[in-house]
Design a protein around this motif. Structure first.
Motif, PDB file in Angstrom:
ATOM      1  N   ASN A 128       0.801  -1.226   0.000  1.00 38.83           N
ATOM      2  CA  ASN A 128       0.000   0.000   0.000  1.00 38.83           C
ATOM      3  C   ASN A 128       0.835   1.279   0.000  1.00 38.83           C
ATOM      4  O   ASN A 128       0.618   2.192   0.798  1.00 38.83           O
ATOM      5  CB  ASN A 128      -1.024  -0.017   1.132  1.00 38.83           C
ATOM      6  N   VAL A 129       1.789   1.324  -0.926  1.00 38.90           N
ATOM      7  CA  VAL A 129       2.527   2.542  -1.225  1.00 38.90           C
ATOM      8  C   VAL A 129       2.115   2.970  -2.628  1.00 38.90           C
ATOM      9  O   VAL A 129       1.635   2.155  -3.421  1.00 38.90           O
ATOM     10  CB  VAL A 129       4.058   2.323  -1.156  1.00 38.90           C
ATOM     11  N   VAL A 130       2.268   4.246  -2.946  1.00 39.39           N
ATOM     12  CA  VAL A 130       1.991   4.710  -4.306  1.00 39.39           C
ATOM     13  C   VAL A 130       3.031   4.104  -5.237  1.00 39.39           C
ATOM     14  O   VAL A 130       4.233   4.154  -4.949  1.00 39.39           O
ATOM     15  CB  VAL A 130       2.012   6.248  -4.382  1.00 39.39           C
ATOM     16  N   VAL A 131       2.583   3.490  -6.326  1.00 42.25           N
ATOM     17  CA  VAL A 131       3.490   2.944  -7.325  1.00 42.25           C
ATOM     18  C   VAL A 131       3.202   3.621  -8.667  1.00 42.25           C
ATOM     19  O   VAL A 131       2.061   4.009  -8.941  1.00 42.25           O
ATOM     20  CB  VAL A 131       3.381   1.406  -7.447  1.00 42.25           C
ATOM     21  N   THR A 132       4.242   3.779  -9.460  1.00 43.83           N
ATOM     22  CA  THR A 132       4.104   4.467 -10.743  1.00 43.83           C
ATOM     23  C   THR A 132       4.748   3.640 -11.841  1.00 43.83           C
ATOM     24  O   THR A 132       5.905   3.233 -11.725  1.00 43.83           O
ATOM     25  CB  THR A 132       4.767   5.857 -10.685  1.00 43.83           C
ATOM     26  N   PHE A 133       3.971   3.373 -12.884  1.00 41.73           N
ATOM     27  CA  PHE A 133       4.479   2.745 -14.104  1.00 41.73           C
ATOM     28  C   PHE A 133       3.479   3.020 -15.223  1.00 41.73           C
ATOM     29  O   PHE A 133       2.332   3.377 -14.958  1.00 41.73           O
ATOM     30  CB  PHE A 133       4.738   1.239 -13.920  1.00 41.73           C
ATOM     31  N   GLY A 134       3.936   2.917 -16.439  1.00 36.57           N
ATOM     32  CA  GLY A 134       3.049   3.168 -17.572  1.00 36.57           C
ATOM     33  C   GLY A 134       2.524   4.580 -17.627  1.00 36.57           C
ATOM     34  O   GLY A 134       1.461   4.826 -18.190  1.00 36.57           O
ATOM     35  N   GLY A 135       3.261   5.529 -17.024  1.00 33.57           N
ATOM     36  CA  GLY A 135       2.856   6.927 -17.069  1.00 33.57           C
ATOM     37  C   GLY A 135       1.757   7.305 -16.090  1.00 33.57           C
ATOM     38  O   GLY A 135       1.220   8.408 -16.154  1.00 33.57           O
ATOM     39  N   VAL A 136       1.405   6.406 -15.167  1.00 36.28           N
ATOM     40  CA  VAL A 136       0.308   6.642 -14.224  1.00 36.28           C
ATOM     41  C   VAL A 136       0.752   6.235 -12.817  1.00 36.28           C
ATOM     42  O   VAL A 136       1.468   5.260 -12.643  1.00 36.28           O
ATOM     43  CB  VAL A 136      -0.933   5.816 -14.643  1.00 36.28           C
ATOM     44  N   SER A 137       0.289   6.995 -11.825  1.00 38.44           N
ATOM     45  CA  SER A 137       0.501   6.612 -10.423  1.00 38.44           C
ATOM     46  C   SER A 137      -0.735   5.882  -9.914  1.00 38.44           C
ATOM     47  O   SER A 137      -1.860   6.343 -10.119  1.00 38.44           O
ATOM     48  CB  SER A 137       0.780   7.841  -9.561  1.00 38.44           C
ATOM     49  N   PHE A 138      -0.506   4.755  -9.270  1.00 41.93           N
ATOM     50  CA  PHE A 138      -1.567   3.942  -8.682  1.00 41.93           C
ATOM     51  C   PHE A 138      -1.544   4.187  -7.181  1.00 41.93           C
ATOM     52  O   PHE A 138      -0.567   3.853  -6.516  1.00 41.93           O
ATOM     53  CB  PHE A 138      -1.334   2.459  -8.973  1.00 41.93           C
ATOM     54  N   LYS A 139      -2.616   4.787  -6.673  1.00 44.83           N
ATOM     55  CA  LYS A 139      -2.676   5.144  -5.254  1.00 44.83           C
ATOM     56  C   LYS A 139      -3.659   4.225  -4.542  1.00 44.83           C
ATOM     57  O   LYS A 139      -4.800   4.061  -4.981  1.00 44.83           O
ATOM     58  CB  LYS A 139      -3.125   6.596  -5.106  1.00 44.83           C
ATOM     59  N   PRO A 140      -3.237   3.644  -3.416  1.00 44.84           N
ATOM     60  CA  PRO A 140      -4.165   2.810  -2.647  1.00 44.84           C
ATOM     61  C   PRO A 140      -5.440   3.594  -2.329  1.00 44.84           C
ATOM     62  O   PRO A 140      -5.380   4.772  -1.959  1.00 44.84           O
ATOM     63  CB  PRO A 140      -3.373   2.481  -1.376  1.00 44.84           C
ATOM     64  N   GLY A 141      -6.582   2.942  -2.521  1.00 39.35           N
ATOM     65  CA  GLY A 141      -7.861   3.598  -2.282  1.00 39.35           C
ATOM     66  C   GLY A 141      -8.453   4.230  -3.524  1.00 39.35           C
ATOM     67  O   GLY A 141      -9.640   4.542  -3.542  1.00 39.35           O
ATOM     68  N   HIS A 142      -7.654   4.451  -4.577  1.00 33.53           N
ATOM     69  CA  HIS A 142      -8.201   4.881  -5.866  1.00 33.53           C
ATOM     70  C   HIS A 142      -8.704   3.637  -6.586  1.00 33.53           C
ATOM     71  O   HIS A 142      -8.745   2.550  -6.003  1.00 33.53           O
ATOM     72  CB  HIS A 142      -7.147   5.626  -6.677  1.00 33.53           C
ATOM     73  N   TYR A 143      -9.083   3.765  -7.860  1.00 32.30           N
ATOM     74  CA  TYR A 143      -9.731   2.668  -8.571  1.00 32.30           C
ATOM     75  C   TYR A 143      -9.044   2.409  -9.903  1.00 32.30           C
ATOM     76  O   TYR A 143      -8.553   3.335 -10.549  1.00 32.30           O
ATOM     77  CB  TYR A 143     -11.216   2.985  -8.788  1.00 32.30           C
ATOM     78  N   VAL A 144      -9.028   1.131 -10.282  1.00 34.95           N
ATOM     79  CA  VAL A 144      -8.445   0.715 -11.547  1.00 34.95           C
ATOM     80  C   VAL A 144      -9.460  -0.148 -12.287  1.00 34.95           C
ATOM     81  O   VAL A 144     -10.220  -0.900 -11.657  1.00 34.95           O
ATOM     82  CB  VAL A 144      -7.096  -0.033 -11.346  1.00 34.95           C
ATOM     83  N   TYR A 145      -9.487  -0.003 -13.608  1.00 35.68           N
ATOM     84  CA  TYR A 145     -10.377  -0.779 -14.470  1.00 35.68           C
ATOM     85  C   TYR A 145      -9.559  -1.282 -15.641  1.00 35.68           C
ATOM     86  O   TYR A 145      -8.716  -0.551 -16.172  1.00 35.68           O
ATOM     87  CB  TYR A 145     -11.539   0.095 -14.973  1.00 35.68           C
ATOM     88  N   ALA A 146      -9.813  -2.522 -16.045  1.00 38.33           N
ATOM     89  CA  ALA A 146      -9.030  -3.114 -17.127  1.00 38.33           C
ATOM     90  C   ALA A 146      -9.906  -4.009 -17.993  1.00 38.33           C
ATOM     91  O   ALA A 146     -10.827  -4.665 -17.499  1.00 38.33           O
ATOM     92  CB  ALA A 146      -7.879  -3.925 -16.544  1.00 38.33           C
ATOM     93  N   ASP A 147      -9.614  -4.008 -19.273  1.00 33.46           N
ATOM     94  CA  ASP A 147     -10.226  -4.946 -20.217  1.00 33.46           C
ATOM     95  C   ASP A 147      -9.243  -5.130 -21.365  1.00 33.46           C
ATOM     96  O   ASP A 147      -8.083  -4.710 -21.272  1.00 33.46           O
ATOM     97  CB  ASP A 147     -11.604  -4.460 -20.687  1.00 33.46           C
ATOM     98  N   ASN A 148      -9.687  -5.758 -22.441  1.00 36.25           N
ATOM     99  CA  ASN A 148      -8.782  -6.007 -23.557  1.00 36.25           C
ATOM    100  C   ASN A 148      -8.374  -4.738 -24.306  1.00 36.25           C
ATOM    101  O   ASN A 148      -7.484  -4.786 -25.149  1.00 36.25           O
ATOM    102  CB  ASN A 148      -9.393  -7.027 -24.521  1.00 36.25           C
ATOM    103  N   ASN A 149      -9.006  -3.604 -23.988  1.00 40.15           N
ATOM    104  CA  ASN A 149      -8.643  -2.326 -24.598  1.00 40.15           C
ATOM    105  C   ASN A 149      -7.522  -1.619 -23.858  1.00 40.15           C
ATOM    106  O   ASN A 149      -6.835  -0.784 -24.434  1.00 40.15           O
ATOM    107  CB  ASN A 149      -9.859  -1.389 -24.641  1.00 40.15           C
ATOM    108  N   GLY A 150      -7.369  -1.901 -22.561  1.00 35.60           N
ATOM    109  CA  GLY A 150      -6.344  -1.227 -21.791  1.00 35.60           C
ATOM    110  C   GLY A 150      -6.665  -1.177 -20.311  1.00 35.60           C
ATOM    111  O   GLY A 150      -7.598  -1.824 -19.827  1.00 35.60           O
ATOM    112  N   VAL A 151      -5.872  -0.369 -19.610  1.00 34.27           N
ATOM    113  CA  VAL A 151      -5.988  -0.214 -18.163  1.00 34.27           C
ATOM    114  C   VAL A 151      -6.123   1.276 -17.873  1.00 34.27           C
ATOM    115  O   VAL A 151      -5.361   2.089 -18.408  1.00 34.27           O
ATOM    116  CB  VAL A 151      -4.743  -0.789 -17.440  1.00 34.27           C
TER     117      VAL A 151
END
Length: 162
Positions: A128-151
């Motif tokens: 649960n630390v902020v991680v950054t890759f692919g040009g985006v920061s992923f913050k715990p408690g935020h939301y992510v969505y993924a499908d065959n089109n992307g993330v």
């Protein structure tokens, strides 16, 4: 829940950030989304395994493996445990293995590639630390969505437009 990332991007252009295209779908779910839980680790999936043992309903494990293509951070046993514990999916900036079994597992899995070698278990990593890759920061408690089109990521939960 079925998510379509292009529709979410169209409906919420001011909220979403799109991760650079680099991931392939390895899981049994073509689309998934949920609240972000992060693990930062390098060629050691101890924390991935321990998180898969936790209840994960409505959550997605985002694993920053540093983009390593030398070891697999997820295999069939951990994926099956995560699915049993209700995790929606995993986004892995690294590799997976046991891909034929992963494709049959009720878990969304996006990763860079497959690799047959398992990791060492040294219990090294951060939860649960902020991680950054692919040009985006992923913050715990935020939301992510993924499908065959992307993330995509969003600071708040998104619902599919009517």
């Amino acid at each position: 829940m079925q998510y379509v990332t292009p529709d979410l991007c169209d409906a919420y252009p001011e909220l979403v950030q799109v991760v650079e295209p680099m991931f392939a779908n390895f899981g049994g779910r073509d689309s998934f989304g949920g609240e972000i839980v992060t693990v930062k680790c390098h060629e050691d999936n101890s924390l991935v395994k321990s998180q898969a043992d936790q209840p994960g309903k409505g959550k997605v494990l985002v694993v920053d493996g540093g983009g390593s293509l030398r070891r697999a951070l997820l295999g069939d046993m951990i994926a099956e445990k995560a699915a049993k514990n209700g995790w929606e999916g995993m986004v892995i900036y690294g590799c997976v293995r046991d891909v034929d079994v992963l494709a049959q597992t009720d878990l969304g899995v996006q990763a860079l590639a497959s690799h047959p070698m398992k990791t060492d278990k040294r219990n090294i990593g951060d939860l649960n630390v902020v991680v950054t890759f692919g040009g985006v920061s992923f913050k715990p408690g935020h939301y992510v969505y993924a499908d065959n089109n992307g993330v995509i990521v969003s600071p708040e939960p998104l619902s599919m437009p009517e």
